[in-house]
Design a protein around this motif. Structure first.
Motif, mmCIF file in Angstrom:
data_model
loop_
_atom_site.group_PDB
_atom_site.id
_atom_site.type_symbol
_atom_site.label_atom_id
_atom_site.label_comp_id
_atom_site.label_asym_id
_atom_site.label_seq_id
_atom_site.Cartn_x
_atom_site.Cartn_y
_atom_site.Cartn_z
ATOM 1 N N PRO A 131 13.547 8.508 -12.267
ATOM 2 C CA PRO A 131 14.191 8.966 -11.037
ATOM 3 C C PRO A 131 15.400 9.835 -11.335
ATOM 4 N N CYS A 132 15.668 10.752 -10.432
ATOM 5 C CA CYS A 132 16.843 11.610 -10.558
ATOM 6 C C CYS A 132 18.084 10.800 -10.186
ATOM 7 N N VAL A 133 19.142 10.924 -10.955
ATOM 8 C CA VAL A 133 20.362 10.150 -10.703
ATOM 9 C C VAL A 133 21.514 11.041 -10.248
ATOM 10 N N CYS A 134 21.219 12.240 -9.760
ATOM 11 C CA CYS A 134 22.285 13.115 -9.282
ATOM 12 C C CYS A 134 22.880 12.556 -7.999
ATOM 13 N N ASP A 135 24.043 13.083 -7.611
ATOM 14 C CA ASP A 135 24.748 12.567 -6.444
ATOM 15 C C ASP A 135 23.996 12.814 -5.148
ATOM 16 N N ALA A 136 23.094 13.791 -5.132
ATOM 17 C CA ALA A 136 22.330 14.055 -3.913
ATOM 18 C C ALA A 136 21.195 13.046 -3.741
ATOM 19 N N CYS A 137 20.552 12.665 -4.837
ATOM 20 C CA CYS A 137 19.416 11.733 -4.754
ATOM 21 C C CYS A 137 19.859 10.278 -4.748
ATOM 22 N N GLN A 138 20.936 9.959 -5.448
ATOM 23 C CA GLN A 138 21.436 8.583 -5.519
ATOM 24 C C GLN A 138 22.866 8.561 -4.998
ATOM 25 N N LEU A 139 23.031 8.225 -3.737
ATOM 26 C CA LEU A 139 24.361 8.220 -3.147
ATOM 27 C C LEU A 139 25.196 7.110 -3.767
ATOM 28 N N PRO A 140 26.455 7.389 -4.101
ATOM 29 C CA PRO A 140 27.325 6.339 -4.647
ATOM 30 C C PRO A 140 27.437 5.160 -3.687
ATOM 31 N N GLY A 141 27.230 3.953 -4.201
ATOM 32 C CA GLY A 141 27.289 2.754 -3.373
ATOM 33 C C GLY A 141 25.965 2.360 -2.756
ATOM 34 N N GLU A 142 24.940 3.221 -2.868
ATOM 35 C CA GLU A 142 23.636 2.886 -2.315
ATOM 36 C C GLU A 142 22.998 1.768 -3.133
ATOM 37 N N TYR A 143 22.196 0.937 -2.453
ATOM 38 C CA TYR A 143 21.582 -0.200 -3.135
ATOM 39 C C TYR A 143 20.761 0.278 -4.336
ATOM 40 N N GLY A 144 21.044 -0.295 -5.489
ATOM 41 C CA GLY A 144 20.292 -0.002 -6.706
ATOM 42 C C GLY A 144 20.741 1.244 -7.452
ATOM 43 N N SER A 145 21.687 2.028 -6.882
ATOM 44 C CA SER A 145 22.063 3.287 -7.529
ATOM 45 C C SER A 145 22.776 3.058 -8.861
ATOM 46 N N ASN B 103 0.828 -1.198 0.000
ATOM 47 C CA ASN B 103 0.000 0.000 0.000
ATOM 48 C C ASN B 103 0.868 1.257 0.000
ATOM 49 N N GLY B 104 0.419 2.279 -0.729
ATOM 50 C CA GLY B 104 1.069 3.578 -0.660
ATOM 51 C C GLY B 104 1.985 3.877 -1.832
ATOM 52 N N TRP B 105 2.767 4.941 -1.675
ATOM 53 C CA TRP B 105 3.665 5.423 -2.707
ATOM 54 C C TRP B 105 5.108 5.291 -2.220
ATOM 55 N N ARG B 106 6.037 5.446 -3.152
ATOM 56 C CA ARG B 106 7.456 5.471 -2.804
ATOM 57 C C ARG B 106 8.083 6.756 -3.322
ATOM 58 N N TYR B 107 9.087 7.235 -2.605
ATOM 59 C CA TYR B 107 9.844 8.435 -2.943
ATOM 60 C C TYR B 107 9.016 9.703 -2.741
ATOM 61 N N ARG B 108 7.910 9.809 -3.436
ATOM 62 C CA ARG B 108 7.002 10.945 -3.257
ATOM 63 C C ARG B 108 5.699 10.618 -3.972
ATOM 64 N N PRO B 109 4.602 11.241 -3.610
ATOM 65 C CA PRO B 109 3.351 10.996 -4.335
ATOM 66 C C PRO B 109 3.513 11.327 -5.820
ATOM 67 N N ASP B 110 2.893 10.519 -6.660
ATOM 68 C CA ASP B 110 2.932 10.683 -8.117
ATOM 69 C C ASP B 110 4.318 10.432 -8.704
ATOM 70 N N ALA B 111 5.191 9.776 -7.942
ATOM 71 C CA ALA B 111 6.523 9.472 -8.492
ATOM 72 C C ALA B 111 6.462 8.360 -9.522
ATOM 73 N N HIS B 112 5.430 7.500 -9.459
ATOM 74 C CA HIS B 112 5.332 6.385 -10.390
ATOM 75 C C HIS B 112 5.196 6.904 -11.811
ATOM 76 N N GLY B 113 6.036 6.382 -12.703
ATOM 77 C CA GLY B 113 6.009 6.810 -14.089
ATOM 78 C C GLY B 113 6.966 7.950 -14.391
ATOM 79 N N THR B 114 7.608 8.496 -13.362
ATOM 80 C CA THR B 114 8.572 9.575 -13.549
ATOM 81 C C THR B 114 9.978 9.014 -13.418
#
Length: 329
Positions: A142-156, A129-140
């Motif tokens: 994802p941002c891949v900048c260093d602030a949103c996707q930390l190097p070494g983070e799972y799935g980055s 149930n619910g959303w991930r990252y933020r409401p209405d994020a599905h279909g958008t």
């Protein structure tokens, strides 16, 4: 009485039944407390935070803790990230969220612990149930900048590979970059050379000896991109390459070197930055200021003092702005 739900890992259920919900720091300056959400007629909206909370590291499985508070209990209500949430009563928070057309992303903060007697139920809840990252994020994408996707983070890495970005990567393979470099240099394609050097900037190490011959390239833009590309590398020979570029007649090339080595912590970069502080071009001296502030050495302090009285107004303003931000010793 106002009824709220608190989502928590299932491993905490027994402890909560025995002693209630502990108040924890929120990390946003509100002090210690508990995050809640009103129980609405919509099951999906009531438990909207589940998938976002489950995305975070920690125990798997979420349960819903139903809490009843007096109508007059002081709480704050607002959308996530709101700097100044509205302070109201528990009943007011339920009414405020219930009146919204889209209450996704809203939350209620109770600035205290929840006592055992205020716990009504601890129930299992559907885990999808619910959303991930933020409401209405599905279909958008994802941002891949260093602030949103930390190097070494799972799935980055997978995200960067699926949504490659010229600024954040991932960079093409080393062999492919060398092929592009040779082709662009052979064909005299300045644009392709700059693009290839920009990809090299995303790497930690690289072929310094191969790139060193570009220090004599007739196009100043290529030499600027070369300075930016190698400044972060730990490969031996980078400081010598940067020093050679800093000796060029074109001020934009020296400016690129000064900007690139601002946070390069090597003795060679430190010495080069001190030399560039006396450059005849005011734009180069202005670019040096940030790096000198970062160094915090007696020599850098002396140069900053001298640049504070620089003939160029822009240099003086940079010193006043950046140096004043540093904490006093």
């Amino acid at each position: 009485m106002a009824t709220f739900v608190h989502l928590t890992p299932a491993v905490h259920a027994a402890r909560i039944r025995r002693g209630g919900i502990k108040a924890l720091g929120d990390g946003r300056g509100r002090g210690r407390g508990v995050y809640l959400f009103p129980v609405l007629s919509s099951y999906a909206l009531t438990h909207q935070w589940l998938r976002e909370l489950a995305r975070r590291p920690g125990p798997r499985g979420i349960v819903a803790v139903h809490v009843r508070l007096p109508d007059g209990e002081t709480v704050s209500v607002g959308r996530y990230g709101q700097r100044e949430p509205e302070v109201t009563t528990a009943a007011g928070a339920v009414r405020r969220i219930g009146e919204l057309d889209d209450p996704r992303g809203w939350e209620v903060f109770l600035p205290r612990a929840v006592a055992r007697g205020e716990i009504r139920h601890v129930r299992a809840v559907r885990q999808v149930n619910g959303w991930r990252y933020r409401p209405d994020a599905h279909g958008t994408a994802p941002c891949v900048c260093d602030a949103c996707q930390l190097p070494g983070e799972y799935g980055s890495r997978r995200l960067r590979e699926r949504h490659a970005d010229p600024e954040y990567g991932p960079a093409p393979a080393a062999r492919l970059l060398l092929t592009r470099l040779d082709r662009a240099e052979l064909g005299g394609d300045t644009r392709e050379l700059c693009e290839t050097l920009r990809w090299y900037r995303l790497r930690r190490r690289g072929p310094v000896a191969r790139l060193a011959r570009l220090t004599g390239h007739p196009d100043a833009e290529v030499r600027q991109q070369l300075a930016r590309a190698v400044a972060r590398w730990s490969t031996p020979g980078v400081d010598a390459l940067l020093r050679e570029l800093a000796g060029h007649a074109e001020a934009p090339v020296r400016h690129a070197v000064a900007e690139s080595i601002a946070y390069r912590d090597t003795p060679g970069a430190d010495a080069l930055l001190l030399e560039l502080a006396g450059d005849p071009d005011p734009a180069v001296r202005d670019a040096v200021v940030e790096g000198l502030v970062h160094r915090e050495t007696p020599a850098a302090h002396a140069l900053l003092t001298a640049l504070a009285d620089d003939p160029d107004e822009r240099v003086r303003e940079s010193v006043a702005l950046l140096w004043d931000e540093e904490p006093e010793a």
